[in-house]
Write an enzyme that holds these catalytic residues in place. Sequence first.
Site, mmCIF file in Angstrom:
data_model
loop_
_atom_site.group_PDB
_atom_site.id
_atom_site.type_symbol
_atom_site.label_atom_id
_atom_site.label_comp_id
_atom_site.label_asym_id
_atom_site.label_seq_id
_atom_site.Cartn_x
_atom_site.Cartn_y
_atom_site.Cartn_z
ATOM 1 N N HIS A 111 41.456 42.505 42.484
ATOM 2 C CA HIS A 111 42.444 41.748 43.276
ATOM 3 C C HIS A 111 42.280 40.245 43.049
ATOM 4 O O HIS A 111 42.111 39.458 43.986
ATOM 5 C CB HIS A 111 42.296 42.099 44.764
ATOM 6 C CG HIS A 111 42.753 43.486 45.064
ATOM 7 N ND1 HIS A 111 41.878 44.555 45.200
ATOM 8 C CD2 HIS A 111 43.990 43.988 45.203
ATOM 9 C CE1 HIS A 111 42.567 45.647 45.446
ATOM 10 N NE2 HIS A 111 43.851 45.343 45.459
ATOM 11 N N ASN A 112 42.477 39.833 41.784
ATOM 12 C CA ASN A 112 42.327 38.435 41.395
ATOM 13 C C ASN A 112 43.699 37.866 40.990
ATOM 14 O O ASN A 112 44.720 38.549 41.119
ATOM 15 C CB ASN A 112 41.316 38.346 40.240
ATOM 16 C CG ASN A 112 41.653 39.329 39.126
ATOM 17 O OD1 ASN A 112 42.806 39.400 38.686
ATOM 18 N ND2 ASN A 112 40.673 40.113 38.717
ATOM 19 N N PHE A 113 43.684 36.641 40.479
ATOM 20 C CA PHE A 113 44.943 35.966 40.147
ATOM 21 C C PHE A 113 45.730 36.710 39.076
ATOM 22 O O PHE A 113 46.965 36.753 39.094
ATOM 23 C CB PHE A 113 44.640 34.535 39.679
ATOM 24 C CG PHE A 113 45.853 33.763 39.254
ATOM 25 C CD1 PHE A 113 46.034 33.412 37.918
ATOM 26 C CD2 PHE A 113 46.828 33.402 40.182
ATOM 27 C CE1 PHE A 113 47.173 32.711 37.518
ATOM 28 C CE2 PHE A 113 47.959 32.696 39.788
ATOM 29 C CZ PHE A 113 48.134 32.358 38.454
ATOM 30 N N ARG A 114 45.025 37.374 38.149
ATOM 31 C CA ARG A 114 45.712 38.133 37.091
ATOM 32 C C ARG A 114 46.469 39.311 37.680
ATOM 33 O O ARG A 114 47.546 39.658 37.207
ATOM 34 C CB ARG A 114 44.704 38.665 36.059
ATOM 35 C CG ARG A 114 43.918 37.599 35.352
ATOM 36 C CD ARG A 114 44.671 37.031 34.203
ATOM 37 N NE ARG A 114 44.243 35.696 33.870
ATOM 38 C CZ ARG A 114 44.176 35.255 32.634
ATOM 39 N NH1 ARG A 114 44.469 36.064 31.652
ATOM 40 N NH2 ARG A 114 43.852 34.018 32.406
ATOM 41 N N HIS A 115 45.908 39.943 38.719
ATOM 42 C CA HIS A 115 46.619 41.061 39.361
ATOM 43 C C HIS A 115 47.935 40.547 39.947
ATOM 44 O O HIS A 115 48.984 41.159 39.759
ATOM 45 C CB HIS A 115 45.770 41.692 40.471
ATOM 46 C CG HIS A 115 46.545 42.624 41.362
ATOM 47 N ND1 HIS A 115 47.119 43.785 40.906
ATOM 48 C CD2 HIS A 115 46.863 42.540 42.684
ATOM 49 C CE1 HIS A 115 47.744 44.394 41.918
ATOM 50 N NE2 HIS A 115 47.615 43.653 43.001
ATOM 51 N N HIS B 165 51.055 38.138 47.385
ATOM 52 C CA HIS B 165 50.801 39.358 48.160
ATOM 53 C C HIS B 165 49.331 39.717 48.349
ATOM 54 O O HIS B 165 49.026 40.478 49.280
ATOM 55 C CB HIS B 165 51.558 40.550 47.560
ATOM 56 C CG HIS B 165 50.800 41.265 46.490
ATOM 57 N ND1 HIS B 165 50.699 40.786 45.205
ATOM 58 C CD2 HIS B 165 50.091 42.411 46.532
ATOM 59 C CE1 HIS B 165 49.948 41.618 44.495
ATOM 60 N NE2 HIS B 165 49.568 42.616 45.268
ATOM 61 N N ASP B 166 48.421 39.201 47.525
ATOM 62 C CA ASP B 166 46.987 39.503 47.683
ATOM 63 C C ASP B 166 46.152 38.230 47.800
ATOM 64 O O ASP B 166 44.950 38.242 47.490
ATOM 65 C CB ASP B 166 46.472 40.337 46.498
ATOM 66 C CG ASP B 166 46.691 41.836 46.710
ATOM 67 O OD1 ASP B 166 46.865 42.563 45.719
ATOM 68 O OD2 ASP B 166 46.693 42.276 47.883
ATOM 69 N N ASP C 163 53.324 46.564 42.742
ATOM 70 C CA ASP C 163 51.922 46.384 43.123
ATOM 71 C C ASP C 163 51.003 47.424 42.487
ATOM 72 O O ASP C 163 49.893 47.110 42.072
ATOM 73 C CB ASP C 163 51.782 46.447 44.653
ATOM 74 C CG ASP C 163 50.396 46.058 45.134
ATOM 75 O OD1 ASP C 163 50.034 46.432 46.251
ATOM 76 O OD2 ASP C 163 49.676 45.381 44.363
HETATM 77 C C1 LIG Z 1 47.612 56.301 50.142
HETATM 78 O O1 LIG Z 1 46.613 55.334 49.965
HETATM 79 C C2 LIG Z 1 45.954 55.313 48.756
HETATM 80 C C3 LIG Z 1 46.220 56.247 47.738
HETATM 81 C C4 LIG Z 1 45.516 56.163 46.539
HETATM 82 C C5 LIG Z 1 44.566 55.155 46.342
HETATM 83 N N1 LIG Z 1 43.858 54.998 45.161
HETATM 84 C C6 LIG Z 1 43.538 56.032 44.338
HETATM 85 O O2 LIG Z 1 43.888 57.159 44.486
HETATM 86 C C7 LIG Z 1 42.765 55.729 43.087
HETATM 87 C C8 LIG Z 1 41.582 54.858 43.263
HETATM 88 N N2 LIG Z 1 43.597 55.360 41.984
HETATM 89 C C9 LIG Z 1 44.399 54.302 41.790
HETATM 90 N N3 LIG Z 1 44.632 53.331 42.729
HETATM 91 C C10 LIG Z 1 45.468 52.318 42.289
HETATM 92 C C11 LIG Z 1 46.060 52.270 41.036
HETATM 93 C C12 LIG Z 1 46.846 51.098 40.986
HETATM 94 N N4 LIG Z 1 46.723 50.477 42.157
HETATM 95 N N5 LIG Z 1 45.884 51.205 42.940
HETATM 96 C C13 LIG Z 1 45.469 50.759 44.208
HETATM 97 C C14 LIG Z 1 44.698 49.630 44.276
HETATM 98 C C15 LIG Z 1 44.279 49.160 45.497
HETATM 99 C C16 LIG Z 1 44.630 49.816 46.665
HETATM 100 C C17 LIG Z 1 45.413 50.959 46.598
HETATM 101 C C18 LIG Z 1 45.839 51.425 45.358
HETATM 102 C C19 LIG Z 1 46.741 52.677 45.304
HETATM 103 C C20 LIG Z 1 45.798 53.320 40.117
HETATM 104 O O3 LIG Z 1 46.282 53.364 38.973
HETATM 105 N N6 LIG Z 1 44.950 54.306 40.543
HETATM 106 C C21 LIG Z 1 44.315 54.237 47.356
HETATM 107 C C22 LIG Z 1 45.009 54.303 48.559
HETATM 108 ZN ZN LIG Z 2 48.095 44.099 45.045
#
Ligand SMILES: COc1ccc(NC(=O)[C@H](C)Nc2nc3c(cnn3-c3ccccc3C)c(=O)[nH]2)cc1
Ligand SMILES: [Zn+2]
Length: 326
Positions: free
Chosen positions: A72-76, A112-113, A222
């Site tokens: 969750h940095n500036f590139r994101h 947003h972050d 996002d």
């Molecule tokens: C419904 O709430 C959720 C559902 C899924 C997840 N995360 C995961 O299932 C895992 C770690 N995978 C995942 N999570 C991802 C991706 C992209 N953003 N992201 C993410 C990042 C931060 C917080 C939540 C999410 C979903 C991705 O490609 N994969 C995290 C929260």
């Molecule tokens: Zn984000």
Amino acid sequence: LEICETTFSEEVKSALRLPAFDSYEWEDAEIIHLMQTMFSDLGFIDKFNIPINTLREWLYEVYKHYNEVPFHNFRHCFCVAQMMYAITKQANLISRLGELECLILLVSCICHDLDHPGYNNIYQINARTELALRYNDISPLENHHCSIAFRLLEHPECNIFKHFDRETFNFIREGIIRCILATDMARHNEILSQFKEVVPQFDYNNRAHINLLCMILIKVADISNEARPMDVAEPWLDRLLQEFFAQSAAEKSEGLPVTPFMDPDKVSKPGSQVRFIGLVLLPLFEALGELLPDIIELIIIPVRVALDYYRHLNDSQSRTRKSLGD
Ligand SMILES: COc1ccc(NC(=O)[C@H](C)Nc2nc3c(cnn3-c3ccccc3C)c(=O)[nH]2)cc1
Ligand SMILES: [Zn+2]
């Protein structure tokens, strides 16, 4: 951080509209300049007479208020803004929603972050952090990101909205708050089901419908890394897991409950991506594709390819594990 005066070539500008764009090929100063390029290409600078120096000051302040955390940095924030820009161009959002709504979407993505600490809401709430106490466990991070966003705009030299009248500023403020708060994944099912209800009779003159569409658009942008080519997407997944594993280590050492899908001993990358893409990402993208068919080619097909890739990886990994009898 020298601010580059160069304008970018035509091929860079057209690459900027595609999910294949790799933010890690560019220096910070160039990334900031690429964001400025999005504003001018979308016509926001002329339409809303945003002074170019104010835009640069604001982008630089935003840059300084993202933390050096793995994901969750500036590139994101750039990736999310760039994906929103790609969708805006591909689905012609300017003609569907108007410039003001698209300005709100792009600014929301960029903010947003803001000041993300690298530990998610579950940690904030369990550890009873300052943010959890301040926001009473209600989307503490997203409330914080949004609050920082408007505190930065309080400085006149970086208030890109300083020429708007009060009524328009209030409209923008309400839109940005709604979009940033919508990025809390705990609200994923609530927002997606409401959106799916209105899609069959979607009305671009219905304020509630537009609000739902904007929340879905920022949500899509996002979590859209898997719409990018594998060599761009995979490093982001590694950074995300780095951040999640740092959190589960902190949870263990602080005697807090350890979030299951973040536990390095339990998580298999292909397995968790098959679930995430199949159960979370694809249903979200396909709901948006119902309304905006132009994005199917741009981001839905690539995500289906990614799902297949992880399914095969997962199948071969589980076959290997079985043969090793673990
Ligand atoms: C419904 O709430 C959720 C559902 C899924 C997840 N995360 C995961 O299932 C895992 C770690 N995978 C995942 N999570 C991802 C991706 C992209 N953003 N992201 C993410 C990042 C931060 C917080 C939540 C999410 C979903 C991705 O490609 N994969 C995290 C929260
Ligand atoms: Zn984000």
